[in-house]
Write an enzyme that holds these catalytic residues in place. Structure first.
Site, PDB file in Angstrom:
ATOM      1  N   ASP A 285       0.802  -1.221   0.000  1.00 31.15           N
ATOM      2  CA  ASP A 285       0.000   0.000   0.000  1.00 31.15           C
ATOM      3  C   ASP A 285       0.834   1.270   0.000  1.00 31.15           C
ATOM      4  O   ASP A 285       0.394   2.300  -0.510  1.00 31.15           O
ATOM      5  CB  ASP A 285      -0.922   0.034   1.229  1.00 31.15           C
ATOM      6  CG  ASP A 285      -1.864  -1.152   1.288  1.00 31.15           C
ATOM      7  OD1 ASP A 285      -2.338  -1.578   0.212  1.00 31.15           O
ATOM      8  OD2 ASP A 285      -2.127  -1.651   2.401  1.00 31.15           O
ATOM      9  N   GLU A 335       5.538  11.524   8.044  1.00 26.39           N
ATOM     10  CA  GLU A 335       5.332  11.489   6.590  1.00 26.39           C
ATOM     11  C   GLU A 335       4.125  10.630   6.230  1.00 26.39           C
ATOM     12  O   GLU A 335       3.354  10.979   5.329  1.00 26.39           O
ATOM     13  CB  GLU A 335       6.591  10.978   5.887  1.00 26.39           C
ATOM     14  CG  GLU A 335       7.866  11.777   6.181  1.00 26.39           C
ATOM     15  CD  GLU A 335       7.717  13.278   5.998  1.00 26.39           C
ATOM     16  OE1 GLU A 335       6.918  13.712   5.148  1.00 26.39           O
ATOM     17  OE2 GLU A 335       8.394  14.032   6.716  1.00 26.39           O
ATOM     18  N   HIS A 338       1.024  12.676   6.610  1.00 21.85           N
ATOM     19  CA  HIS A 338       0.728  13.498   5.434  1.00 21.85           C
ATOM     20  C   HIS A 338       0.114  12.644   4.327  1.00 21.85           C
ATOM     21  O   HIS A 338      -0.827  13.079   3.652  1.00 21.85           O
ATOM     22  CB  HIS A 338       2.005  14.167   4.919  1.00 21.85           C
ATOM     23  CG  HIS A 338       2.468  15.329   5.737  1.00 21.85           C
ATOM     24  ND1 HIS A 338       1.626  16.337   6.160  1.00 21.85           N
ATOM     25  CD2 HIS A 338       3.711  15.661   6.203  1.00 21.85           C
ATOM     26  CE1 HIS A 338       2.315  17.235   6.841  1.00 21.85           C
ATOM     27  NE2 HIS A 338       3.584  16.843   6.891  1.00 21.85           N
ATOM     28  N   CYS A 391      -7.284   0.907  -0.830  1.00 21.70           N
ATOM     29  CA  CYS A 391      -6.230  -0.034  -0.443  1.00 21.70           C
ATOM     30  C   CYS A 391      -6.156  -0.194   1.067  1.00 21.70           C
ATOM     31  O   CYS A 391      -5.693  -1.231   1.568  1.00 21.70           O
ATOM     32  CB  CYS A 391      -4.878   0.409  -1.009  1.00 21.70           C
ATOM     33  SG  CYS A 391      -4.083   1.813  -0.161  1.00 21.70           S
ATOM     34  N   ASN A 394      -8.412  -3.202   2.603  1.00 21.25           N
ATOM     35  CA  ASN A 394      -8.169  -4.600   2.246  1.00 21.25           C
ATOM     36  C   ASN A 394      -7.734  -5.357   3.487  1.00 21.25           C
ATOM     37  O   ASN A 394      -6.549  -5.468   3.787  1.00 21.25           O
ATOM     38  CB  ASN A 394      -7.092  -4.702   1.156  1.00 21.25           C
ATOM     39  CG  ASN A 394      -7.536  -4.036  -0.131  1.00 21.25           C
ATOM     40  OD1 ASN A 394      -8.718  -3.966  -0.428  1.00 21.25           O
ATOM     41  ND2 ASN A 394      -6.578  -3.534  -0.890  1.00 21.25           N
ATOM     42  N   ASN A 409      -4.406  -8.150  21.017  1.00 22.05           N
ATOM     43  CA  ASN A 409      -3.483  -7.453  20.110  1.00 22.05           C
ATOM     44  C   ASN A 409      -4.192  -6.467  19.184  1.00 22.05           C
ATOM     45  O   ASN A 409      -3.610  -5.999  18.217  1.00 22.05           O
ATOM     46  CB  ASN A 409      -2.683  -8.454  19.276  1.00 22.05           C
ATOM     47  CG  ASN A 409      -3.547  -9.286  18.341  1.00 22.05           C
ATOM     48  OD1 ASN A 409      -4.767  -9.103  18.274  1.00 22.05           O
ATOM     49  ND2 ASN A 409      -2.929 -10.210  17.627  1.00 22.05           N
TER      50      ASN A 409
END
Length: 488
Positions: A285, A335, A338, A391, A394, A409
């Site tokens: 992805d 990053e 963003h 994406c 999925n 978890n």
């Protein structure tokens, strides 16, 4: 049932405590020395795995006893995880290592609700933990006594460069973009204002400068990336984002895309390489380039805003500025933020810490928390732009999880109705954290069509209309929001 390993750490104070020492994190001015000593609670004669699923460590910090609870991060690797490097003549070499019995853990400090920990137990204890609002690091001391470890505050590490560092994403004008809307303003009922579960299958690429910086030691570079992603998974968990490492690549024979002093040019070239090369041979992805390049203009990282799932723009570049993995993980989280449509924080944004992940200026002590502004911006982005972020939805098959099912978890696996994390952290009244089963009378625990633990009434809008398409509506028989596919 998971057996718990009890480890007692005896704290010793030495003459050189408080003096300066050079550690992997840099020059440390003040530290404590501890000696980890295992005291196992496993039955006598029981087979002991190489790395236990759960562990506890008892030790003292500043003279006060603490108990560190650790659980193996079973979401670290995706099912078809692979590693790629290149022979001297440029031939691609890809392997599929067994990663089930790895040594990377998340944790918390007992009786400290805001505590966190990200630890590697591969060769001693290495990583960081947050205690009473302060970040501490722990790592083995490279002495003749191999059991000695150093514990020290992040603030006691001498900074390599005090110059202000910046994110390379252009500062946005908040008024020029669609206003951030509170969850209550997104036309969603309260029960649907929780973050939807999303998934990022991540590839991390170490460029050739990284390879030469670490003297061609691929094992060391891999360990660095494991530590970074282990911290990433913890940072994004409150957003219900599961970050799983699906691929690791080391450019051992040379740069495969242009890496220059210009962060913009490097990002553009890496995006083109991802689109034309990487996507053709590895399902994923998002890809992040970890580079040894020192960019112009004190740039620490660069990415495309709202680029997630785009073939060319779902990428980022991050400078391996320091050996402190927590710092680099924070930059990569920034990053990725963003990529997920999150702007830089304004002065009014808060996260309960001195700095937040999406601050435009890089703090010397990195944060592991998103601000209130970031949470609202992400929720607005993920709800309103589902057509361009498919994406992220999925969901890996429950039978494809690398490790055995593990209640607590945060990831629903075979045999579980729900998973809201450890009992101490669970805030979902529909889910029994101790059993990962629905509470009595509950039909569901999450989903766009789950309302106060019950399936939402048939016909209720659960996803806004997109262009000429009608609203998607609930069926009344499931917590999922199906795509109706009807033209208006």
């Amino acid at each position: 049932m998971i057996q718990v390993l009890l480890v007692t750490i005896c704290l010793a104070v030495f003459p050189y405590q408080g003096s300066s020492i050079i550690l992997e994190s840099g020059n440390v001015n003040d530290y404590e020395v501890v000696y980890p000593r295992k005291v196992t609670a496993l039955p006598k004669g029981a087979a002991q795995p190489k790395y236990e699923d759960a562990m506890q460590y008892e030790f003292k910090v500043n003279g006060e006893p603490v108990v560190l609870h650790l659980e193996k991060n079973k979401e670290l690797f995706s099912e078809d995880y692979s590693e790629t490097h290149y022979s001297p003549d440029g031939r691609e070499i890809t392997t599929y290592p067994l990663v089930e019995d790895h040594c990377y853990y998340h944790g918390r400090i007992e009786n400290d609700a805001d505590s966190t920990a990200s630890i590697s137990a591969c060769n001693g204890l290495k990583g960081h933990f947050k205690l009473q609002g302060e970040t501490y690091l722990i790592e083995p001391l490279k002495l003749s006594d191999s059991e000695a470890h150093a514990v020290y505050k992040y603030e006691n590490v001498e900074k390599e460069d005090e110059a202000s560092k910046m994110c390379g994403v252009t500062e946005t004008n908040w008024e020029s973009y669609e206003p951030i809307k509170k969850a209550s303003q997104l036309n969603l009922p309260p029960e649907q204002q929780r973050f939807p579960q999303t998934y990022i299958e991540l590839v991390v690429v170490a460029d050739h400068r990284m390879y030469t910086k670490y003297d061609g030691d691929k094992t060391e570079i891999s360990s660095i990336i494991y530590e970074i992603v282990n911290t990433l998974t913890q940072i994004f968990r409150p957003l219900h984002i599961r970050v799983a490492l699906i691929g690791l690549e080391i450019w051992s024979s040379g740069e495969l895309s242009k890496v220059t002093l210009s962060a913009d040019d490097t990002l553009e070239a890496f995006g083109e390489w991802r689109e034309t090369v990487l996507m053709n041979r590895k399902r994923h992805d998002n890809a992040q380039l970890l580079t040894g390049m020192i960019f112009n203009e004190t740039i620490e990282g660069r990415t495309y805003k709202s680029g997630m799932c785009n073939p060319k723009h779902s990428v980022g570049i991050v400078r391996d500025y320091r050996t402190r993995r927590h710092f680099v993980a924070n930059r990569m989280a920034h990053e990725l933020g963003h990529n997920l449509g999150i702007d830089h924080d304004r002065d009014s944004c808060t996260c309960g810490a001195n700095s937040c992940i999406m601050s435009a200026t890089v703090s010397n002590e990195p944060s592991s928390q998103f601000s209130d502004c970031s949470l609202n911006k992400y929720l607005n982005y993920i709800v309103r732009y589902q057509s361009t972020t498919r994406c992220l939805h999925n969901e890996p098959s429950e039978t494809d999880i690398v490790s055995p099912p593990f209640c607590g978890n945060y990831f629903k696996e075979v045999g579980e109705d729900c998973d809201c994390g450890p009992p101490a952290n669970c805030q979902n009244p529909c889910c029994d954290a101790a059993t990962c089963k629905l509470t009595t009378g509950s039909q569901c625990a999450e989903g766009l069509c789950c309302d106060q633990c019950k399936f939402t009434k048939k016909g209720t809008a659960c996803r806004p209309a997109r262009g000429d398409w009608n609203d998607d509506t609930c069926t009344g028989q499931s917590a999922d929001c199906p795509r109706n596919g009807l033209y208006g």
